[in-house]
Every structure is written in structure tokens, then in C-alpha cells.
Design a protein around this motif. Structure first.
Motif, mmCIF file in Angstrom:
data_model
loop_
_atom_site.group_PDB
_atom_site.id
_atom_site.type_symbol
_atom_site.label_atom_id
_atom_site.label_comp_id
_atom_site.label_asym_id
_atom_site.label_seq_id
_atom_site.Cartn_x
_atom_site.Cartn_y
_atom_site.Cartn_z
ATOM 1 N N ARG A 115 0.832 -1.214 0.000
ATOM 2 C CA ARG A 115 0.000 0.000 0.000
ATOM 3 C C ARG A 115 0.863 1.259 0.000
ATOM 4 O O ARG A 115 0.584 2.219 -0.722
ATOM 5 C CB ARG A 115 -0.906 -0.008 1.230
ATOM 6 C CG ARG A 115 -1.860 1.181 1.320
ATOM 7 C CD ARG A 115 -2.805 1.042 2.502
ATOM 8 N NE ARG A 115 -3.661 2.200 2.631
ATOM 9 C CZ ARG A 115 -3.333 3.300 3.289
ATOM 10 N NH1 ARG A 115 -2.140 3.386 3.869
ATOM 11 N NH2 ARG A 115 -4.166 4.314 3.373
ATOM 12 N N LYS A 116 1.935 1.244 0.796
ATOM 13 C CA LYS A 116 2.839 2.401 0.813
ATOM 14 C C LYS A 116 3.543 2.566 -0.525
ATOM 15 O O LYS A 116 3.733 3.693 -0.994
ATOM 16 C CB LYS A 116 3.866 2.238 1.935
ATOM 17 C CG LYS A 116 3.295 2.440 3.324
ATOM 18 C CD LYS A 116 4.396 2.381 4.359
ATOM 19 C CE LYS A 116 3.835 2.648 5.743
ATOM 20 N NZ LYS A 116 4.897 2.597 6.785
ATOM 21 N N ALA A 117 3.949 1.450 -1.114
ATOM 22 C CA ALA A 117 4.616 1.522 -2.417
ATOM 23 C C ALA A 117 3.689 2.114 -3.468
ATOM 24 O O ALA A 117 4.091 2.957 -4.275
ATOM 25 C CB ALA A 117 5.086 0.128 -2.842
ATOM 26 N N ALA A 118 2.417 1.667 -3.472
ATOM 27 C CA ALA A 118 1.448 2.178 -4.447
ATOM 28 C C ALA A 118 1.168 3.659 -4.219
ATOM 29 O O ALA A 118 1.117 4.451 -5.176
ATOM 30 C CB ALA A 118 0.153 1.376 -4.358
ATOM 31 N N LEU A 119 0.992 4.045 -2.971
ATOM 32 C CA LEU A 119 0.685 5.447 -2.658
ATOM 33 C C LEU A 119 1.834 6.364 -3.038
ATOM 34 O O LEU A 119 1.625 7.443 -3.611
ATOM 35 C CB LEU A 119 0.373 5.577 -1.169
ATOM 36 C CG LEU A 119 -0.085 6.960 -0.684
ATOM 37 C CD1 LEU A 119 -1.358 7.373 -1.397
ATOM 38 C CD2 LEU A 119 -0.287 6.968 0.823
ATOM 39 N N ARG A 120 3.046 5.929 -2.780
ATOM 40 C CA ARG A 120 4.195 6.773 -3.099
ATOM 41 C C ARG A 120 4.381 6.918 -4.608
ATOM 42 O O ARG A 120 4.710 7.996 -5.093
ATOM 43 C CB ARG A 120 5.457 6.174 -2.462
ATOM 44 C CG ARG A 120 5.412 6.214 -0.948
ATOM 45 C CD ARG A 120 6.664 5.673 -0.301
ATOM 46 N NE ARG A 120 6.546 5.671 1.145
ATOM 47 C CZ ARG A 120 7.547 5.480 1.984
ATOM 48 N NH1 ARG A 120 8.766 5.267 1.501
ATOM 49 N NH2 ARG A 120 7.356 5.488 3.287
ATOM 50 N N SER A 121 4.156 5.837 -5.335
ATOM 51 C CA SER A 121 4.279 5.929 -6.796
ATOM 52 C C SER A 121 3.166 6.777 -7.387
ATOM 53 O O SER A 121 3.360 7.419 -8.419
ATOM 54 C CB SER A 121 4.252 4.532 -7.415
ATOM 55 O OG SER A 121 5.503 3.909 -7.280
ATOM 56 N N ALA A 122 1.993 6.758 -6.764
ATOM 57 C CA ALA A 122 0.886 7.582 -7.250
ATOM 58 C C ALA A 122 1.170 9.067 -7.028
ATOM 59 O O ALA A 122 0.805 9.913 -7.849
ATOM 60 C CB ALA A 122 -0.413 7.187 -6.558
ATOM 61 N N ILE A 123 1.851 9.376 -5.917
ATOM 62 C CA ILE A 123 2.181 10.775 -5.620
ATOM 63 C C ILE A 123 3.339 11.261 -6.490
ATOM 64 O O ILE A 123 3.271 12.325 -7.100
ATOM 65 C CB ILE A 123 2.538 10.936 -4.130
ATOM 66 C CG1 ILE A 123 1.307 10.625 -3.265
ATOM 67 C CG2 ILE A 123 3.057 12.339 -3.846
ATOM 68 C CD1 ILE A 123 1.598 10.617 -1.784
ATOM 69 N N LEU A 124 4.400 10.445 -6.558
ATOM 70 C CA LEU A 124 5.591 10.817 -7.323
ATOM 71 C C LEU A 124 6.122 9.581 -8.037
ATOM 72 O O LEU A 124 6.551 8.628 -7.378
ATOM 73 C CB LEU A 124 6.668 11.391 -6.397
ATOM 74 C CG LEU A 124 7.979 11.813 -7.064
ATOM 75 C CD1 LEU A 124 7.734 12.980 -8.012
ATOM 76 C CD2 LEU A 124 9.012 12.197 -6.013
ATOM 77 N N ASP A 137 3.449 -1.450 -11.093
ATOM 78 C CA ASP A 137 4.764 -2.085 -10.991
ATOM 79 C C ASP A 137 5.297 -2.025 -9.562
ATOM 80 O O ASP A 137 5.810 -3.023 -9.039
ATOM 81 C CB ASP A 137 5.737 -1.393 -11.945
ATOM 82 C CG ASP A 137 7.162 -1.881 -11.772
ATOM 83 O OD1 ASP A 137 7.464 -2.994 -12.245
ATOM 84 O OD2 ASP A 137 7.971 -1.160 -11.161
ATOM 85 N N ALA A 138 5.163 -0.870 -8.917
ATOM 86 C CA ALA A 138 5.643 -0.734 -7.536
ATOM 87 C C ALA A 138 4.849 -1.626 -6.597
ATOM 88 O O ALA A 138 5.411 -2.238 -5.681
ATOM 89 C CB ALA A 138 5.538 0.733 -7.097
ATOM 90 N N THR A 139 3.528 -1.723 -6.818
ATOM 91 C CA THR A 139 2.693 -2.559 -5.955
ATOM 92 C C THR A 139 3.044 -4.035 -6.100
ATOM 93 O O THR A 139 3.165 -4.764 -5.108
ATOM 94 C CB THR A 139 1.208 -2.349 -6.301
ATOM 95 O OG1 THR A 139 0.905 -0.943 -6.255
ATOM 96 C CG2 THR A 139 0.312 -3.078 -5.319
#
Length: 223
Positions: free
Chosen positions: A63-72, A172-174
Motif C-alpha cells: 500500500r505504501k509503495a502504491a501510494l508513493r508511486s501515485a504521488i511521485l 509495478d511498484a505494488t
């Protein structure tokens, strides 16, 4: 005097016997029991210490990986320690951003020429780019309109592709974060095993690909 000397001698003998009894080494059985108790206690303390370390250690969160990639874009890849993917992410987004900017610029210049042609603003024809001058001289408004619409469509495609690559960066990050919990060592391999089909009563070969969760890495005390 004799009685006092006798009592002192008796006390000295008693004290000596008591001291000697205290210094007698433990029997092998009692020593082994004490060592077993000490080992069990140490094992319990070590297990409790490992449990506290594991509970305090932050798990890798998809979840953190997805959120961070969505932001930046690329932030989730950095969180997953897949740094080599960051240039790929920005390369894909950079190309689509360049295509968007190029199509937008071309759209504006063609739309400007088309507007001048519709309004017959001949005084400003000189500000139109040289490659569009033949359309103005030929009064080809339909051609300019189609030309403008093509760039408008390309702008829409550029935006969609840019959004697609942004979403792909999140996916990809997720996925990478989820795979952090699985064993990706050299033990993973495609195995060929003999198999038997009871339905057709025939033998053959089966392909087995083993995917299993990675074994936890323990640090510190090892019993």
C-alpha cells in the motif's frame, strides 16, 4: 577456663565444618539441572527478544509503495529498492510528455492559421509559419481544419498514454512490493517431473514451478 576453652574449640570445629560443607561442589546431577534451567531461561529470553524485534520491524507495505508511486513516479520503486527502474519510469513519462507538448504546440499554430483564414485577416498572414502559408494562399480551410483536428486527437492520445504509464508505474511498484514476501533466490526453477493421468491411464511429464514465501531471516541468538 577449661570450660571456656572447650566451648571455643567446639565452636571453631563447628564453623570449620559449616564452611567446608558450603564449599563442597555440586553433584553432577544438580549441576546438569542448573545448566538446563539456565539454558531454558536463555532460550526463552532469546525467543522473546526475537519476537520483539520482529514485531517492531516494519513490514514492507504494498500500500505504501502504491501510494508513493501515485504521488511521485519512481518513489515506490525507490521504496522497493528497485532503483534501476526509476530511469525507465521517467523515460516513458518523459517521452509522452514531450509528445504532448509537441502536439499542443502544433495544434496552436495550425488553429491560429485556421482562425485567420476564416476571418480573412490577411494582415496577420505574415505571422503564420512558412509551412502553413500554402494553405492560406489556396484558401484551404477544410484542409487546415482537418490538420488541426489531427493534432487535437494526438493531444488526447498523448494524455491517455501519459496516464497509462503513470498507472503502470503504480502497478509495478505494488507488484514488486507484494513479491518482497516471496522467495526470489536461485532456488526458484522450473522442474520437470514424471506424471500419471488416471483419467486416460497414461504417463507423461509435468512442469512444476515452485513459488513459496521466503524464509524469515533471523538475527541475533541462534539456539
Amino acid at each position: 577456663m577449661t570450660t571456656r576453652l572447650f566451648l571455643l574449640l567446639l565452636g571453631a570445629i563447628f564453623f570449620y565444618q559449616f564452611s567446608f560443607a558450603q564449599k563442597i561442589p555440586d553433584s553432577p546431577a544438580s549441576t546438569q539441572t542448573e545448566k538446563s534451567k539456565l539454558t531454558t531461561k536463555n532460550d526463552s529470553l532469546a525467543a522473546a527478544d526475537l519476537l520483539l524485534k520482529d514485531s517492531s520491524k516494519e513490514k514492507h507495505s504494498p500500500r505504501k509503495a502504491a501510494l508513493r508511486s501515485a504521488i511521485l513516479p519512481g518513489w515506490g520503486q525507490a521504496y522497493n529498492k528497485k532503483y534501476w527502474k526509476i530511469p525507465i519510469v521517467y523515460g516513458a513519462l518523459g517521452v509522452t510528455a514531450y509528445a504532448f507538448n509537441f502536439n499542443l504546440t502544433q495544434y496552436k499554430r495550425v488553429a491560429y492559421a485556421y482562425r485567420l483564414l476564416l476571418t480573412q485577416d490577411t494582415a496577420n498572414y505574415k505571422f503564420v509559419d512558412a509551412d502553413l502559408q500554402p494553405f492560406l494562399k489556396a484558401n484551404a480551410s477544410n484542409d487546415l481544419r482537418n490538420y488541426r483536428n489531427e493534432y487535437r486527437k494526438d493531444i488526447d492520445y498523448s494524455v491517455l498514454i501519459f496516464m497509462f504509464f503513470w498507472a503502470l508505474n503504480v502497478v509495478d511498484a505494488t507488484v514488486d512490493a507484494h513479491l518482497k514476501g516471496f522467495d526470489v533466490t536461485d532456488d526458484l526453477s522450473l522442474k520437470i517431473k514424471p506424471g500419471f493421468n488416471p483419467g486416460t491411464n497414461t504417463t507423461g511429464l509435468s512442469f512444476v514451478f515452485d513459488i513459496h514465501k521466503a524464509k524469515p531471516k533471523l538475527s541475533g541468538f541462534v539456539p
